[in-house]
Write an enzyme that holds these catalytic residues in place. Structure first.
Site, PDB file in Angstrom:
ATOM      1  N   ASP B  78       0.875  -1.172   0.000  1.00 44.36           N
ATOM      2  CA  ASP B  78       0.000   0.000   0.000  1.00 44.36           C
ATOM      3  C   ASP B  78       0.909   1.218   0.000  1.00 44.36           C
ATOM      4  OD1 ASP B  78      -1.803   2.005   0.487  1.00 44.36           O
ATOM      5  OD2 ASP B  78      -2.533   1.201   2.387  1.00 44.36           O
ATOM      6  N   TRP B 103       6.841  -3.525   7.194  1.00 42.30           N
ATOM      7  CA  TRP B 103       5.883  -4.606   7.265  1.00 42.30           C
ATOM      8  C   TRP B 103       6.274  -5.676   6.257  1.00 42.30           C
ATOM      9  CZ3 TRP B 103       4.706  -0.533   4.098  1.00 42.30           C
ATOM     10  CH2 TRP B 103       4.033  -0.792   2.898  1.00 42.30           C
ATOM     11  N   ASP B 122       9.444   1.666   3.944  1.00 40.95           N
ATOM     12  CA  ASP B 122       9.164   2.990   3.411  1.00 40.95           C
ATOM     13  C   ASP B 122      10.461   3.784   3.334  1.00 40.95           C
ATOM     14  OD1 ASP B 122       6.468   2.448   3.228  1.00 40.95           O
ATOM     15  OD2 ASP B 122       5.939   3.410   5.115  1.00 40.95           O
ATOM     16  N   TRP B 155       5.037   3.623   7.931  1.00 45.91           N
ATOM     17  CA  TRP B 155       6.177   2.864   8.449  1.00 45.91           C
ATOM     18  C   TRP B 155       7.424   3.715   8.597  1.00 45.91           C
ATOM     19  CZ3 TRP B 155       6.246  -1.439  11.174  1.00 45.91           C
ATOM     20  CH2 TRP B 155       5.078  -2.225  11.184  1.00 45.91           C
ATOM     21  N   TYR B 164       6.325  10.477   4.528  1.00 39.74           N
ATOM     22  CA  TYR B 164       6.282   9.285   3.673  1.00 39.74           C
ATOM     23  C   TYR B 164       6.624   9.641   2.231  1.00 39.74           C
ATOM     24  CZ  TYR B 164       4.724   5.512   0.764  1.00 39.74           C
ATOM     25  OH  TYR B 164       4.703   4.522  -0.180  1.00 39.74           O
ATOM     26  N   THR B 167       7.841   3.399  -1.203  1.00 36.81           N
ATOM     27  CA  THR B 167       8.034   2.072  -0.598  1.00 36.81           C
ATOM     28  C   THR B 167       8.859   1.169  -1.524  1.00 36.81           C
ATOM     29  OG1 THR B 167       5.898   2.289   0.511  1.00 36.81           O
ATOM     30  CG2 THR B 167       6.824   0.077   0.407  1.00 36.81           C
TER      31      THR B 167
END
Lengths: 382, 177, 177, 382
Positions: B78, B103, B122, B155, B164, B167
């Site tokens: 995501d 994650w 991230d 994250w 952010y 990723t």
């Protein structure tokens, strides 16, 4: 050209001027600021940002017109008091927005005037999470605010709203989400081991030993959505697979009361999906769930294509209403329910009229677009 | 499979709980994580592991582009792909920093039909670029009560600079059937 | 017409320049502006002028809705309409505050075919609502060297809370042909 | 299932594992951070926000792929050193993003690594203006940064980049925009009375008396766009009506050198429009202007439908290239110019190849979408 209004620039106290046109006097207008939002019930739509202002847009449930907004920091979360007169948000204000030290702030708003009443600085470890109602909750008597933390180890900050400061941090290892008890200084949290764990604290911030339920669900095979709701004295959860869990947190040790599969016997591989996947109407004891077809591992955040009305009394699906796309639901609590959906994929807020005499069928009645790129959740007044 | 990760996470949680009672300091938490080591601590890996892109090469015959959300590694991602943001499949764009925690997804590689553990780290300290590819897949994603499998959270949370950016998808383990 | 405004602005600028040499303080500037009075100081008007919506009523027969960018008053409005943001044609939404300064448009009212001076005040201290109507018209708009006619700038600039929320269109003068 | 990687979770120093599949060893990958952006010339596209992070997206002019970004505060403005190795931004970081005290910050970035080298706090009266190249400029020797202020009374903050602090504030009443002189501690500004005024300061921050030119343009009848450019030793401005002004700021008193109407004799009511309405290629002394048809009072910000190539040598329009929409232009300086346009209405960056042998016709060669909601300006490397 001659400027009749020229006097206006310099003359203070001489503001009524006459134009050469007819005998109509020109009266300069006065700019004002509304002190209250327009009356009538509100819908609150949370549009969260990760690199700027998060907004809670306030709309009339009547005509879906905009009444204004609350503007807060990054990663905004939102909740309301029971009377919906006061709103609370948590959000972060890092020094350079996307870098530098983080200040996490709980803000208290007067809903009628959309003004900030006060700020309380909270622990910067506040969970930087997508919108979930379980990230920010109020205690039974609304004296305390509960704020979810994640570092990623989880804990809950208890904010004393009377004292205006953080009371204590409660470690909640392996558990996530806040479900306030109906009485007392107590809340529960959902745990990865399949239990619900209850945490109790005193006014002075002394923590009792947490009390863990027996295993209620299996996080691997039948995981629960965080979006648990209160139905009378109990808590309702739905699993990814469409099992409805009814849990009691009234006694010391939380325990499972009931569980049933509402998808059983229905073709098409339907399952709940989205964020605020359920909404509950207590007047009729009917639960609305956002459902998508052809469910598979990983589809649990898919927007709903139907909203199912489920009777908690007889554990049956009463009606399956087709919707345009529903990430989250909200419903009024009274006799003639109005159902609201938001769809984060296209930023649309939609209103449906629910007919209790037609098995709680939901009929489209209005919608408004452009509710934001990350319009995740909706709360509605009665 | 999930059970194993779950247990690991519980173990992690218990240790950090103990630590939390001593200090609420982020740096403290960070070193606790580092001592436990492993998947949740991306940066801890960096000085230890040599950079190796052999797996990337091995799968070069793969029909799906690494910049497509359908690429096999992205089964629970995501976020915005770093390789459309100035970085690569496993590297952060210049000027950003790697998240200290991550994650985990478990994704099947169509080339060898095996499941791999993918660490979704991230990259932090900047806003997303405009025009990056945003993916939203959730295979074996779980709510925050299984935090290490949860992707509805930033994250970058354990970094000083929490903005952010994007990723990456780093292969960190293999599941033996 | 523009020349008159230009001269007024120059006059304003000269006075504020003199003042600026004494103090760079915003409160100082604000009171300098208040002494000169007038259009650039929206809030200074508020205690003096009674609220009067008669012009709004007089033009009610107007075919164009007040929430449309084609409404005559909006001939030089670069912003989001307050009457689609919880406010009205001349009022800020609840919880926001009126800008202390504003820019001026000169728009022709199709009802009486006369030109009016319109003060475009911003409402401040919040972000824009989602879904408000954004207008972008520039009749007689000028670059910042004629600052009072310039709309490519945040007119919340003189407020403590500078977030841009929306814009109102207030009739403050009439041009006699 | 057995987890081969389980060791990995706990075993530090034991990272090479074997799978049961064939004899191929599994080597865990290592996450890294790029230390430099990909080589090759860059395009810098400024996407400004008024309620969150402003971004400068850095793209390859070769394939328009993204190399990364600079993330700064609200109301971001941007400029580059002559060698394009260092970038400067100004932006604001209010305490609560859209409310509270404003901190205005000049940030210095290393372009190759996209990292912040330092921050200098500047006066909070920095103009909260839409992107304009004239809001932030560097002195001739790049020792000073000039920052436009507006309260709305106008002034310029001079930042000493060597000392890392504000040197002095220069009042510039009635004037706006910063045009650095080619030599010395000096800049000019465009004034509402139709003049260009030059401001000079010493290293110690002592201000000389400003020197005002004679009236050069009429702000009512032939207003100039702020977007003035350097062409050899002179400054170029275009008026809303399509008159090109060539001004000298080389001597003490700035003065008009030349003026001509490049729209003269061309049907269709064409006029320049947008923000960065012009770009100049010095190799050929050709100016590119973003033009829209059916111009009228108030159309001066309309996106261009054509880009006109104008020879400064013979004051003729050489070619009119059709474009999809151009709010701002950028062009490389060399022999084979590449032209770039951004269109703020749809966030598109477009590249055109310019053929000097075809009268500087601009042919579409590539574009990239989603450059942001407020992608206003573009700078390009050679």
């Amino acid at each position: 050209m001659r400027l009749t209004g020229a006097l206006f620039f310099f003359g203070i106290g001489l503001f009524t001027m006459y134009s050469g046109y007819a005998a109509e006097p020109f009266v300069p207008e006065r700019m004002t600021v509304e002190t209250k939002i327009r009356p009538g019930p509100n819908a609150f739509v949370l549009d969260q940002s990760w690199n700027g202002v998060s907004r809670i847009n306030v709309l009339s449930t009547g005509d879906l017109s905009t009444k204004g907004n609350l503007s807060v920091g990054l990663l905004g979360e939102f909740t309301l008091t029971k009377d919906h007169k006061t709103a609370y948000t948590t959000s972060v204000y890092p020094k350079r927005i996307i870098s530098g030290p983080t200040e996490a702030v709980l803000q208290e708003f007067d809903v009628e005037s959309l003004t900030v009443k006060r700020e309380i600085i909270i622990l910067p470890k506040m969970a930087q999470a997508s919108p979930q109602i379980t990230m920010l909750q109020l205690s039974a008597n609304e004296r305390y605010a509960y704020v979810q933390n994640a570092t990623p180890a989880t804990s809950v900050t208890i904010v004393d709203l009377k004292a205006g400061k953080v009371l204590v941090e409660v470690p909640t290892p392996g558990c996530y989400g806040i479900y306030p008890a109906l009485q007392g200084n107590r809340f529960s949290s959902l745990c990865g081991d399949g239990s619900l764990t209850t945490y109790t604290f005193s006014e002075k911030g002394v923590l009792a030993n947490p009390i863990k339920s027996a295993k209620i669900f299996d996080a691997e095979t039948d995981p629960l959505f965080m979006h648990g709701l209160r139905a009378e004295k109990d808590l309702l959860f739905t699993s990814f697979n469409g099992n409805l869990y009814r849990v009691s947190d009234a006694t010391d040790t939380p325990h499972l009361l009931d569980k049933f599969a509402y998808t059983e016997g229905i073709e098409g591989g339907w399952a709940p999906g989205g964020v605020g996947v359920m909404a509950y109407n207590p007047a009729h004891k009917v639960l609305f769930v956002s459902m998508h077809p052809d469910a598979e591992e990983g589809s649990h955040k898919n927007a709903g294509k139907e909203v199912w009305a489920i009777s908690l009394a007889n554990k049956k699906v009463l009606y399956r209403s087709v919707v345009e796309g529903a990430t989250s639901l909200g419903v009024t609590t009274g006799d003639k329910p109005m159902l609201f959906t938001v769809d984060v994929d296209n930023g649309v807020l939609t209103r449906y009229e629910v007919d209790p005499d037609a098995k709680f069928a939901a009929k489209f009645s209005a919608k408004v677009e452009s509710m934001g790129k990350y319009a995740y959740l909706v709360w509605v007044d009665d | 499979m999930l059970k194993i990760i779950e247990k690991l996470l519980q173990s992690l949680d218990k240790r950090t709980e103990a630590r939390m009672r001593r200090t609420a300091d982020i740096a403290g938490r960070r070193s606790a994580l580092a001592k436990i080591g492993g998947v949740l601590v991306g940066s801890a890996l960096m000085p230890i592991l040599p950079f190796d892109r052999s797996l990337g090469v091995a799968f070069a015959g793969d029909a799906v582009a690494e910049t497509s959300c359908d690429y096999w590694r992205y089964c629970a991602l995501d976020g915005t792909l770093c390789n459309t943001s100035g970085g690569t499949l496993t590297s952060c764009p210049a000027g950003s920093e790697a998240s200290k925690v991550s994650w985990i997804g478990t994704c099947k590689n169509p080339t060898d039909n095996k499941d791999y553990l993918v660490s979704y780290n991230d990259c932090c300290g900047k806003a997303e670029v405009n025009g990056g590819t945003f993916c939203f897949t959730n295979k074996a994603e779980r709510p925050g009560y299984l935090m290490g499998l949860h992707n509805d959270i930033n994250w970058c949370m354990a970094n000083e600079n929490k903005g952010y950016h994007c990723t990456v998808a780093v292969l960190v383990g293999m599941v033996d059937a």
